[in-house]
Design an enzyme around this catalytic site. Structure first.
Site, short mmCIF file in Angstrom:
data_model
loop_
_atom_site.label_atom_id
_atom_site.label_comp_id
_atom_site.label_asym_id
_atom_site.label_seq_id
_atom_site.Cartn_x
_atom_site.Cartn_y
_atom_site.Cartn_z
N ASN A 16 0.39 40.18 -2.74
CA ASN A 16 -0.43 39.69 -1.62
C ASN A 16 -0.46 38.16 -1.59
O ASN A 16 -0.47 37.56 -0.52
CB ASN A 16 -1.84 40.27 -1.69
CG ASN A 16 -1.91 41.66 -1.09
OD1 ASN A 16 -1.76 41.81 0.12
ND2 ASN A 16 -2.08 42.66 -1.93
N HIS A 110 -8.77 44.93 -0.18
CA HIS A 110 -9.03 46.15 -0.94
C HIS A 110 -8.14 47.27 -0.36
O HIS A 110 -8.07 47.42 0.87
CB HIS A 110 -10.51 46.53 -0.82
CG HIS A 110 -10.85 47.74 -1.63
ND1 HIS A 110 -10.92 47.71 -3.01
CD2 HIS A 110 -11.08 49.03 -1.27
CE1 HIS A 110 -11.21 48.92 -3.45
NE2 HIS A 110 -11.31 49.73 -2.41
C1 GAR Z 1 -3.52 45.34 -4.14
O1 GAR Z 1 -3.23 46.66 -3.77
C2 GAR Z 1 -4.96 45.00 -3.82
O2 GAR Z 1 -5.41 45.59 -2.62
C3 GAR Z 1 -5.67 45.60 -5.02
O3 GAR Z 1 -4.86 45.24 -6.10
C4 GAR Z 1 -3.51 45.18 -5.66
C5 GAR Z 1 -2.93 43.86 -6.08
O4 GAR Z 1 -1.57 43.82 -5.80
N1 GAR Z 1 -6.99 45.08 -5.14
C6 GAR Z 1 -8.01 45.82 -5.54
O5 GAR Z 1 -7.91 46.99 -5.85
C7 GAR Z 1 -9.34 45.08 -5.57
N2 GAR Z 1 -10.42 46.01 -5.64
P1 GAR Z 1 -0.80 42.45 -5.77
O6 GAR Z 1 -1.10 41.76 -7.11
O7 GAR Z 1 0.65 42.82 -5.67
O8 GAR Z 1 -1.29 41.66 -4.61
#
Ligand code: GAR
Length: 212
Positions: A16, A110
């Site tokens: 992200n 989220h």
């Molecule tokens: C993502 O899916 C984000 O939505 C989630 O962690 C992942 C991070 O991925 N966040 C949560 O669950 C927060 N409660 P990334 O490091 O590849 O962005």
């Protein structure tokens, strides 16, 4: 428009963060990522930041009292004059004093359609529950766990032969659209908070910031 100064907080992969940084670079979000900060030294997202030449910093949280850790994070954010704090897979709850330091300027993504499935492993929660749709939510952060006002939500279908991993990948694709979309809206449109609602004054329906 002077680019807004974003700090991204992450604990892991950093996809992200990459989506946000690329949208900024393409000019779709009028902002600059001025710092990537992680509480975990091993977070792959830190390497992605280094590859892009974006300053990165580790503020370890393991074994450190919450207050002390958060003070160090705030000091790092202040040192780069961060205006917005974007949580991108930052697996820590922020305390009320931290949230109050950046009122309505902390944003989180989220991987669920809040208020359904807050907390950890939201995609697995949705799959195990048997939900027929799932998705992601970008929201302003308050002192609760995944409870702040919603900025953008995007929906995906859940299919009978999905696994939690397949569903998570489908949601992640939408996360990479939703986060830049939300930041673009917050930075380019007039908005206010009415009750729990983030109201954008121009256009309607919450899709004004749609990226091409
Ligand atoms: C993502 O899916 C984000 O939505 C989630 O962690 C992942 C991070 O991925 N966040 C949560 O669950 C927060 N409660 P990334 O490091 O590849 O962005």
């Amino acid at each position: 428009m002077t680019p807004a100064r974003l700090a991204v907080l992450l604990s892991g992969r950093g996809s992200n963060f990459l989506a946000l940084a690329e949208a900024c670079r393409r000019g779709e979000v009028p902002a600059e990522v001025v710092l990537v900060l992680s509480n975990r030294p091993e977070a792959p997202g830190l390497v992605r930041a280094q590859e892009l030449g974006i300053p990165s910093q580790v503020v370890p949280s393991r074994g450190v009292p919450r207050e002390e850790h958060e003070q160090a994070v705030v000091a790092a954010l202040e040192a780069v004059r961060a205006e917005w704090v974007c949580l991108a897979g930052y697996m820590r709850l922020l305390s009320p004093p931290f949230v109050a330091r950046f009122p309505n300027r902390i944003v989180n993504i989220h991987p669920a359609l809040l208020p359904a499935f807050p907390g950890l492993e939201a995609q697995r929660q949705a799959w195990e529950y048997g939900a027929k749709v799932a998705g992601c939510t970008v929201h302003l952060v308050d002192a609760g766990c995944d409870t702040g006002p919603v900025v953008v939500q995007r929906v995906v279908a859940v299919f009978d032969d999905d696994t939690p991993e397949v569903l998570a990948a489908r949601i992640l694709e939408q996360e990479h659209i939703a986060y830049p979309q939300a930041m673009r809206m917050l930075l380019t449109l007039p908005w206010r908070i009415e009750g729990r609602r983030v109201v954008f004054s121009q256009g309607g329906g919450g899709q004004q910031g749609e990226l091409p």
